[in-house]
Structures are given as C-alpha cells and as structure tokens.
Scaffold this motif. Structure first.
Motif, PDB file in Angstrom:
ATOM      1  N   ARG A   1       0.849  -1.188   0.000  1.00  0.00           N
ATOM      2  CA  ARG A   1       0.000   0.000   0.000  1.00  0.00           C
ATOM      3  C   ARG A   1       0.887   1.241   0.000  1.00  0.00           C
ATOM      4  O   ARG A   1       1.821   1.352   0.792  1.00  0.00           O
ATOM      5  N   GLU A   2       0.600   2.171  -0.880  1.00  0.00           N
ATOM      6  CA  GLU A   2       1.449   3.346  -1.025  1.00  0.00           C
ATOM      7  C   GLU A   2       1.540   4.174   0.248  1.00  0.00           C
ATOM      8  O   GLU A   2       2.584   4.723   0.576  1.00  0.00           O
ATOM      9  N   VAL A   3       0.439   4.254   0.976  1.00  0.00           N
ATOM     10  CA  VAL A   3       0.384   5.135   2.136  1.00  0.00           C
ATOM     11  C   VAL A   3       1.317   4.695   3.266  1.00  0.00           C
ATOM     12  O   VAL A   3       1.869   5.512   3.989  1.00  0.00           O
ATOM     13  N   ASP A   4       1.514   3.369   3.437  1.00  0.00           N
ATOM     14  CA  ASP A   4       2.302   2.899   4.576  1.00  0.00           C
ATOM     15  C   ASP A   4       3.199   1.701   4.266  1.00  0.00           C
ATOM     16  O   ASP A   4       3.917   1.232   5.141  1.00  0.00           O
ATOM     17  N   GLY A   5       3.128   1.184   3.035  1.00  0.00           N
ATOM     18  CA  GLY A   5       3.982   0.056   2.666  1.00  0.00           C
ATOM     19  C   GLY A   5       3.504  -1.287   3.174  1.00  0.00           C
ATOM     20  O   GLY A   5       4.224  -2.284   3.094  1.00  0.00           O
ATOM     21  N   ILE A   6       2.285  -1.327   3.700  1.00  0.00           N
ATOM     22  CA  ILE A   6       1.749  -2.566   4.265  1.00  0.00           C
ATOM     23  C   ILE A   6       1.329  -3.529   3.151  1.00  0.00           C
ATOM     24  O   ILE A   6       0.864  -3.119   2.094  1.00  0.00           O
ATOM     25  N   THR A   7       1.502  -4.836   3.406  1.00  0.00           N
ATOM     26  CA  THR A   7       1.088  -5.887   2.471  1.00  0.00           C
ATOM     27  C   THR A   7      -0.079  -6.682   3.064  1.00  0.00           C
ATOM     28  O   THR A   7      -0.395  -6.555   4.247  1.00  0.00           O
ATOM     29  N   GLY A   8      -0.668  -7.519   2.233  1.00  0.00           N
ATOM     30  CA  GLY A   8      -1.747  -8.384   2.712  1.00  0.00           C
ATOM     31  C   GLY A   8      -1.256  -9.316   3.803  1.00  0.00           C
ATOM     32  O   GLY A   8      -1.976  -9.592   4.771  1.00  0.00           O
ATOM     33  N   LEU A   9      -0.032  -9.806   3.675  1.00  0.00           N
ATOM     34  CA  LEU A   9       0.535 -10.704   4.687  1.00  0.00           C
ATOM     35  C   LEU A   9       0.643 -10.005   6.035  1.00  0.00           C
ATOM     36  O   LEU A   9       0.359 -10.601   7.077  1.00  0.00           O
ATOM     37  N   MET A  10       1.043  -8.757   6.032  1.00  0.00           N
ATOM     38  CA  MET A  10       1.142  -7.993   7.275  1.00  0.00           C
ATOM     39  C   MET A  10      -0.228  -7.839   7.932  1.00  0.00           C
ATOM     40  O   MET A  10      -0.365  -7.975   9.154  1.00  0.00           O
ATOM     41  N   LEU A  11      -1.248  -7.589   7.124  1.00  0.00           N
ATOM     42  CA  LEU A  11      -2.600  -7.423   7.667  1.00  0.00           C
ATOM     43  C   LEU A  11      -3.136  -8.734   8.232  1.00  0.00           C
ATOM     44  O   LEU A  11      -3.795  -8.749   9.264  1.00  0.00           O
ATOM     45  N   ALA A  12      -2.851  -9.837   7.547  1.00  0.00           N
ATOM     46  CA  ALA A  12      -3.288 -11.147   8.048  1.00  0.00           C
ATOM     47  C   ALA A  12      -2.613 -11.442   9.386  1.00  0.00           C
ATOM     48  O   ALA A  12      -3.240 -11.945  10.324  1.00  0.00           O
ATOM     49  N   ALA A  13      -1.325 -11.117   9.488  1.00  0.00           N
ATOM     50  CA  ALA A  13      -0.591 -11.318  10.741  1.00  0.00           C
ATOM     51  C   ALA A  13      -1.136 -10.404  11.832  1.00  0.00           C
ATOM     52  O   ALA A  13      -1.325 -10.816  12.984  1.00  0.00           O
ATOM     53  N   PHE A  14      -1.427  -9.166  11.462  1.00  0.00           N
ATOM     54  CA  PHE A  14      -1.944  -8.164  12.395  1.00  0.00           C
ATOM     55  C   PHE A  14      -3.297  -8.575  12.969  1.00  0.00           C
ATOM     56  O   PHE A  14      -3.663  -8.204  14.079  1.00  0.00           O
ATOM     57  N   ASN A  15      -4.049  -9.372  12.197  1.00  0.00           N
ATOM     58  CA  ASN A  15      -5.361  -9.840  12.647  1.00  0.00           C
ATOM     59  C   ASN A  15      -5.299 -11.242  13.253  1.00  0.00           C
ATOM     60  O   ASN A  15      -6.336 -11.822  13.572  1.00  0.00           O
ATOM     61  N   GLY A  16      -4.096 -11.775  13.380  1.00  0.00           N
ATOM     62  CA  GLY A  16      -3.946 -13.100  13.992  1.00  0.00           C
ATOM     63  C   GLY A  16      -4.562 -14.212  13.181  1.00  0.00           C
ATOM     64  O   GLY A  16      -4.955 -15.250  13.723  1.00  0.00           O
ATOM     65  N   ASP A  17      -4.621 -14.035  11.869  1.00  0.00           N
ATOM     66  CA  ASP A  17      -5.275 -14.997  10.981  1.00  0.00           C
ATOM     67  C   ASP A  17      -4.252 -16.021  10.478  1.00  0.00           C
ATOM     68  O   ASP A  17      -3.658 -15.859   9.412  1.00  0.00           O
ATOM     69  N   LEU A  18      -4.067 -17.059  11.258  1.00  0.00           N
ATOM     70  CA  LEU A  18      -3.057 -18.079  10.969  1.00  0.00           C
ATOM     71  C   LEU A  18      -3.300 -18.751   9.616  1.00  0.00           C
ATOM     72  O   LEU A  18      -2.360 -18.956   8.838  1.00  0.00           O
ATOM     73  N   LYS A  19      -4.538 -19.104   9.322  1.00  0.00           N
ATOM     74  CA  LYS A  19      -4.862 -19.804   8.073  1.00  0.00           C
ATOM     75  C   LYS A  19      -4.517 -18.954   6.853  1.00  0.00           C
ATOM     76  O   LYS A  19      -3.916 -19.450   5.891  1.00  0.00           O
ATOM     77  N   SER A  20      -4.884 -17.674   6.884  1.00  0.00           N
ATOM     78  CA  SER A  20      -4.580 -16.795   5.755  1.00  0.00           C
ATOM     79  C   SER A  20      -3.082 -16.606   5.590  1.00  0.00           C
ATOM     80  O   SER A  20      -2.568 -16.562   4.468  1.00  0.00           O
ATOM     81  N   VAL A  21      -2.375 -16.489   6.699  1.00  0.00           N
ATOM     82  CA  VAL A  21      -0.907 -16.364   6.652  1.00  0.00           C
ATOM     83  C   VAL A  21      -0.302 -17.592   5.981  1.00  0.00           C
ATOM     84  O   VAL A  21       0.586 -17.480   5.124  1.00  0.00           O
ATOM     85  N   GLU A  22      -0.778 -18.769   6.360  1.00  0.00           N
ATOM     86  CA  GLU A  22      -0.273 -20.015   5.766  1.00  0.00           C
ATOM     87  C   GLU A  22      -0.535 -20.048   4.260  1.00  0.00           C
ATOM     88  O   GLU A  22       0.346 -20.422   3.470  1.00  0.00           O
TER      89      GLU A  22
END
Length: 297
Positions: free
Chosen positions: A231-252
């Motif tokens: 994301r241009e605003v902060d450099g965040i990726t989908g993987l970072m968001l999945a980790a931030f939400n504690g979503d183990l399955k999505s991270v895998e």
C-alpha cells in the motif's frame, strides 16, 4: 497535498465501518475508498493512522476516506484536538447499524432483506428499478448492497443478471470484506479486476486479509491477486494485515503461494513484527501468536 485557494492542505482520511453506498458516492469514488472496518480497528487495516498526524510529517500517512483537512504547519496541540474531535464524532455517528433504520427502503430492498424470494421475484418480473437507493442520509443502500450484506447469493445473481448495474467493481470489493466466497467468485466470473487499488494503494486482497476470510484470500490468489503489493500510504502488504489480525490460516495460504515475509513497511517492520501488535479484543491465543512468529521469522 492539494491546493485550496492560497493554502496547501493535506488530506486526512479515515475508514470507519460505513455502508457500501459510500463506495458509490462521488466523493468517495474520487478518493478511491475501497475498505471499511469497525471503529476501533480502522487503523492499519485500511490505511489509516490518525495519530501519525501528530508527527512532524503530516503526509507520512494519508488515511481513507476524506473527512477533514488542515494546513501542514498546524501545531501539535491543534492536531491533537482535531484528531480527538474526529474520533468522538465517529464514535457517535456509527452507533446506528446499517439495518437499524429501514425507513425509505423500497419493497425490493425489503424483500431481499427478509429473504422473501416470492416477493423478490414478483418485483423483478414487474421490471422495478433495481438500482434505486433508500432515502436515508446515513445508509442509502440499494438492493444489491443489502444482498451482499445479507450474504444472499441468489439475490445477488438475479440482480446482476438484470444488466442494470453499469459496474460491479465496487460491489465486488465490498463482498471481499463481507466474507461470502460464492458471491466473490461470482463477481470474479463477471470480469472484475482483482488488482484494482484505491488511491492509497489498498486492494481487495488486503480487505480479505483484514476481514479474516481465508477462503476469499485463496480465491483472490487463484484469480491472480498480487501477493506482494504494498500500500502506497504505509507500505503494508496483505501478509502484514493477516498477521496483524492473527489470521493463521490466511498467513499459511499467503506464504504457500509465494508471499514475501521479508518485505518491510515504511516503518521498517516486517509481517513478523505485526504479531506483537495484535489487538487484545481479537482474543488471539499465545499459541497462535507463537505459530505465526515461527512462520514469519
């Protein structure tokens, strides 16, 4: 930064939980809003870090959608007051849920909401206008919005088949947040762009990673969603968001399909670092956090 008369103004945009109609509103469409979350978590999930405005760099984060603006030389105390004022107003403004007030809802919208297929089909046969929005200042929904909210796939399919909706892109992006894989797959089959980004760089994959729907994450990946888009605003990726939400399955799933865990955001943090910042209200167990760190180290 945008010029307003004689002054240059920086735009403050936040993303509380709002209705899908905001996506279709001309102002919100202009600024590329594509995601929304509950008020307590509108921060990283959708590109908003209001407290970054207290730093010396007012453009370090540009949240979404547009709600306020002020000159870049605004002092810290004034910025603090503005942020607190906005947060207080948002807290009161969003007590009403999307279906609390059904005043102004059309018979078609009510039929979708009540899952009344007989009345719904009757109205479609009468060729009623399926695009009409409810006469509500806070939640001007139409029948397709409500069908997505209610995860009513049959209603979504029949409404789209009327051919009255000029674009399905915004509806698709909303459906990525509401967690119905069948609806998401249907919109994908209609040729929507899985890699359209809002102005701040937010993507449909990021929305799915934020909402905890690993099935939708998987569908988007299979349809060509860019895994390592930042994301241009902060450099965040989908993987970072999945980790931030504690979503183990999505991270895998993301890692299995090639997501890069070494990517750093604009603060120099990796997905691994986001595990320590998971909200307590998500009730993510220490065991899950440990597994997440093992996967992301």
């Amino acid at each position: 930064m945008y010029n307003c008369g004689s002054k240059d103004f920086h735009l403050l945009r936040v993303t509380p939980r709002r209705s899908p109609q905001l996506i279709h509103n001309k102002v919100y469409k202009k600024w590329g809003c594509s995601g929304f979350s509950s008020l307590p978590s509108y921060g990283r999930s959708y590109g908003c870090d209001p407290f970054s405005l207290l730093s010396n760099s007012p453009t370090s984060h540009i949240p979404d959608p547009l709600v306020a603006m002020f000159p870049p030389n605004t002092n810290i105390m004034k910025k603090t007051f503005i942020i607190l004022f906005i947060l207080c107003n948002l807290a009161f403004a969003h007590k009403e849920k999307w279906d609390d007030n059904k005043q102004g809802w059309t018979p078609l919208i009510l039929a979708v909401y009540n899952n009344d297929s007989k009345e719904f089909n009757k109205l479609l046969n009468k060729k009623v206008d399926v695009t009409i929005r409810a006469k509500s200042p806070s939640w001007p929904l139409n029948a397709l919005d409500v069908a997505i909210f209610k995860n009513n796939f049959e209603a979504v399919k029949k409404l789209v088949q009327t051919g009255k909706f000029k674009s399905l892109q915004d509806y698709f992006e909303n459906s990525c947040i509401h967690g119905n894989k069948q609806i998401v797959d249907f919109f994908i089959s209609k040729g929507v762009n899985v890699n359209r980004y809002s102005e701040n760089g937010h993507s449909s994959l990021m929305s799915a990673c934020s909402s905890g729907s690993h099935e939708i994450v998987e569908s988007l990946i299979k349809s060509g969603a860019e895994l390592n888009h930042q994301r241009e605003v902060d450099g965040i990726t989908g993987l970072m968001l999945a980790a931030f939400n504690g979503d183990l399955k999505s991270v895998e799933i993301l890692l299995k399909n090639g997501a890069d865990k070494k990517i750093k955001d604009k603060n120099g943090e990796r997905a691994y670092d986001y595990v320590d910042q998971i909200y307590l209200r998500l009730n993510v167990t220490e065991e899950t956090k440990k597994k997440l760190k093992q996967l992301l180290e």
